[in-house]
Design an enzyme around this catalytic site. Structure first.
Site, PDB file in Angstrom:
ATOM      1  CB  THR A  40      -0.983   0.532   0.980  1.00 17.51           C
ATOM      2  OG1 THR A  40      -2.265  -1.631   1.592  1.00 17.51           O
ATOM      3  CG2 THR A  40      -1.896   1.008   1.729  1.00 17.51           C
ATOM      4  CB  THR A  70       8.497 -20.085   7.578  1.00 11.40           C
ATOM      5  OG1 THR A  70       9.420 -20.477   8.939  1.00 11.40           O
ATOM      6  CG2 THR A  70       8.183 -21.341   6.577  1.00 11.40           C
ATOM      7  CG  ASN A  75      10.423  -6.211  -2.162  1.00 12.63           C
ATOM      8  OD1 ASN A  75       9.110  -7.016  -1.843  1.00 12.63           O
ATOM      9  ND2 ASN A  75      11.203  -5.768  -2.816  1.00 12.63           N
TER      10      ASN A  75
END
Lengths: 413, 413
Positions: free
Chosen positions: B191, B413, B408
C-alpha cells in the site's frame, strides 16, 4: 496431442535451407558474430517486429521490404552493433549490408532481410562485415544451424534451437527455429531475435497471419524485465520444398501447420525466458476462466512480469498475495470472489480467499523446480482462474535475482 | 513562482483538525499501528483509490461512502493487516471499525472513512482495534500529525509529512498531508496511503476534480516497482475552517488552491519514491515537447519504471541507450529523429543520435546526486524532449539495487 516430433537440425532441418555463422570481427570479444540463412528458392516471408517508436535501421528495412514483397531468399544477422539510433547513416549501412550479401549470392538485394543486435547507437563495423560476407557464404551448409545460432547471441548463456516434423499426406513437413535474447535489453546489448524456417508451401497472407498469432502466443507472452528492445524481430520463411500441396486457406492442414509453428515459437520463447539475465528458473503462468484469450494472456503476463512475484520466487516464497495483487492490476476486470490460485498442484487461494496450505511443501516445490530448470526444463507453474469464461492464456518469465541487478548495474567505461 | 510557504504541523496545520497515533497491538512488532484524523466539523471529502480489481474492504467502503456523501469527519487507518482478500468477513470488519469510531466520537458512522495497510489475506485484529479506539480518541491533538504519520507506516524507513500555507485575501489557507509507502507492495505488506487536510471552503465536485488531477500529477506519476497495491488510497478533506470565501468554480483562487494541493501531493509522492525499497536515490524524469500532458507523463513514467534504467542508475552508468529504448516503448508515437536526452545538464543525445559526452562527468553526476539523496533531497534528473509539442509531464522513481531484491526475496515462515 501434438502429432509432430522433435528432430535435430534446427533451421536447416527443413528442406532447401543452408546456414552459416562466422567470426567477422564485429564483437570485441572475438566470438562468432555474423550469421546467414539462405533458402535455395525464393521463400514466402513473414515478420513481426518491435512496437517501439525507437527502431533499429534493420527493423525499418525489413518492414519496408516485407510490405513491398512477401518473400525473401536470405537473412543476414550481425551481433555486436545494434544499428539503432544511428540516423540516416545507419539506414545506408543497412542498404549496403543487403547489397553485399545479394552480390555474393547473386540474388536481388530485395531478397535479403536483415537483423542486428548489440550496442545501441553504434554503427555496424562495415569493413569487417563486408569482408566477412564471402567467407560466410562459402561456409553455408545444410548442417549449419548451430553455427548460425551461435553467431547471433550476445549475453545469452546458451544457444536456442529447435526443429519439429509432421506428416502432411505421405510427406514430411518441417519447421526449424533459432533465437537469441537474455534481457529484452542488456547493458547496451539489445534484442530478442528469432528466425524460423519451414519447407511447407503456404500463401503469404496466411503465413503472416499464422506468424502473428504464433508470436502473440510465444515471444509476446514472455517477459524478462519488461523492457522492449529497439531491434526485436521474428522472421519466418516458408519455401515449399517439402513438395506438399500449397496451403492457401484455414483448414485442417493450415491448423496443423500453425500449431507446429506455434510450438516452435513457444519452445524458443521459453528458452529465452529460462536464459533471462540472472534467472534461476522458468516461470509459467496459466490463466483460465477468462472471457477471451487476450485478457487471459494479459493477466498471465502481468503476473510473470511482476517484480514482487519474481523476487518471491527467487526467495522460494509461495507468496500468493503478490500473485493475487498482480492479477488485480492487470487491467482486466474480474470478480475477486472468483479468484483461484495454484502453485504447482498446491491450492493457495479459492473463491478470492486464502486457504490454509503447507507452506513448507510449497517452498520445497519452488526449490525443486528451480534446481531442475536447466537440466530437465522443470518449471515453476502458477495457475490462476478468474471466473467461468472459456478462454485461457499463458505467459512465461523468470525470477528476479541479485545477478539481474549485478549484470545490469555493471558500469564499464 | 509558488506563492505559498512551507510551515510545520503536517495534517494538523490547517485549522480545525486533530489527529493521533497509538500502539494498539495490531503489528507484531509492537510499533504504532493505529491512526485517526478528525475534523472539528463535517468536511468536504474526496478520494482516489486503487484501480486494481482485487481491492481491500476499506477501499470498497470508502468508494461507496464517498459516492453517497461527499463529506466526512474522520479517517481511521490501521497498519498491520490489509483487510484485502478477506471476503465478506472483511467487509463486516470494516463496517464495525467505522461504527466503533463513530460511537466514541459521537458522530454518524457514515462520517468515518477507513484505510488499512499490512498483510494481504489477514483480517484486522478487531479486539485490539476496538480496545484501542477510546485511547486513540483520548489522544487526539492539534499537534498530533507526527503521531498519526508514524502509525500508518509499515516498511517505510521515514515518515512522510508536509504542510503549506498561502494567503487568500487577508486570511491564510493551509493544506497538510501525510503518506506511507515504500514498495507499492512489500512482502505481504501493502500500500500507498496519503491523507490530506485543508481548511479552505470548496465545493465537493471541484475538490474531487482537483484531487484527481493532483493525484495524476503526483502519486500516479511515481513508480517503485510497478506493482499497484490492493489498498492504495488518497483521501483529502476540506473543512472550511480558514473562513475564506467558498470556492465553487475554477478561477484564480481555485487554481491557487489546486496548485498548492498538487505541491503537497508531489512532495509526499516524491518522498515515497525516495524511500523506495532498497533505493539509493530519487529519479525525476521530465518529458517535454509532447502533444498532451498524459502522453508526456506516460513516457516519463515508463523511463522512471524501467528496470534497466533503474539498474544503470544504481550502477552510476549514464546509459542513454536504455533511456531512449524506454521512451520508445512507452506507447506514445514520436519521431525518433526528434529525441533529445539530458542527464542533469549533460546532453547525451540530440536529433535521435548519440552525442560524444564526458562519460566520467556524467557518472560523477549520478554519484553525487545519489549521495545527497536523503540529506539534501538531491535528485537524478533525466530530461527528455520528444518533439515540438507544448505539453510536458514528470514522473518520479528510484534506482534498483541489490537491496530491493533482498527485501522482496526474504522468505519467512
Amino acid at each position: 496431442m501434438a502429432d509432430w516430433q522433435e528432430i535435430s537440425g534446427g533451421i536447416t532441418a527443413p528442406r532447401g535451407y543452408r546456414s552459416a555463422g562466422i567470426r567477422a570481427g564485429l564483437k570485441s570479444s572475438g566470438l562468432p558474430d555474423l550469421a546467414l540463412i539462405v533458402s535455395d528458392v525464393e521463400a514466402i516471408a513473414a515478420g513481426v517486429f518491435t512496437t517501439s517508436h525507437v527502431k533499429a535501421a534493420c527493423v525499418d528495412y525489413c518492414r519496408q521490404s516485407l510490405q513491398a514483397k512477401h518473400s525473401a531468399r536470405a537473412i543476414l544477422c550481425n551481433a555486436g552493433q545494434a544499428n539503432a539510433a544511428t540516423g540516416h547513416q545507419g539506414w545506408l549501412d543497412a542498404l549496403e549490408s543487403a547489397m553485399a550479401v545479394a552480390q555474393v549470392l547473386n540474388i536481388p538485394s530485395e531478397s535479403v532481410l536483415l537483423a542486428s543486435t548489440g550496442v545501441i547507437g553504434q554503427r555496424i563495423r562495415m569493413d569487417a562485415l563486408k569482408a566477412g560476407i564471402p567467407k560466410l557464404v562459402a561456409e553455408l551448409s545444410e548442417t549449419g544451424s548451430d553455427a548460425a545460432a551461435g553467431a547471433i547471441i550476445t549475453t545469452d548463456l546458451v544457444t536456442k534451437s529447435i526443429a519439429l516434423e509432421t506428416m502432411m499426406g505421405d510427406r514430411p513437413v518441417r519447421i526449424g527455429g533459432i533465437a537469441k535474447g537474455s534481457g529484452m535489453i542488456h547493458p547496451n546489448m539489445a534484442t530478442m531475435l528469432a528466425f524460423v524456417t519451414c519447407d511447407a508451401a503456404v500463401s503469404p497472407t496466411l503465413w503472416q497471419q499464422m506468424l502473428s498469432r504464433a508470436g502473440d502466443r510465444s515471444f509476446n507472452s514472455i517477459t524478462v524485465d519488461g523492457d522492449t528492445s529497439t531491434n526485436d524481430s521474428l522472421i519466418a520463411l516458408a519455401n515449399g520444398q517439402s513438395r506438399t500441396p500449397a496451403i492457401t486457406e484455414m483448414g485442417a492442414e493450415a491448423e496443423k501447420l500453425e500449431a507446429m509453428l506455434t510450438a516452435v515459437c513457444q519452445h524458443l520463447a521459453k528458452a529465452i525466458a529460462r536464459d533471462g539475465e540472472g534467472a534461476t528458473c522458468l516461470i509459467e503462468v496459466q490463466v483460465t476462466g477468462a472471457q477471451d484469450e487476450q485478457a487471459a494472456r494479459q493477466i498471465a503476463k502481468t503476473i510473470a512480469g511482476s517484480s514482487l512475484v519474481k523476487s518471491a520466487i527467487f526467495g522460494r516464497d509461495p507468496n500468493w498475495g503478490r500473485i493475487a495483487a498482480a492479477a488485480g492490476r492487470a487491467g482486466v476486470p474480474f470478480e475477486q470472489e472468483n479468484l483461484k490460485i495454484k502453485l504447482g498442484d498446491i491450492l493457495l487461494m479459492e473463491n478470492g480467499q486464502p486457504l490454509p496450505f503447507d507452506k513448507k511443501a510449497a517452498s520445497e516445490y519452488l526449490k525443486q523446480a528451480a534446481q531442475g530448470a536447466y537440466l530437465k526444463e522443470d518449471t515453476v507453474l502458477i495457475s490462476v482462474s478468474i471466473g467461468t469464461g472459456s478462454s485461457s492464456g499463458k505467459a512465461w518469465g523468470c525470477d528476479l535475482s541479485y545477478d539481474y541487478v549485478k549484470i545490469n548495474a555493471e558500469y564499464t567505461t
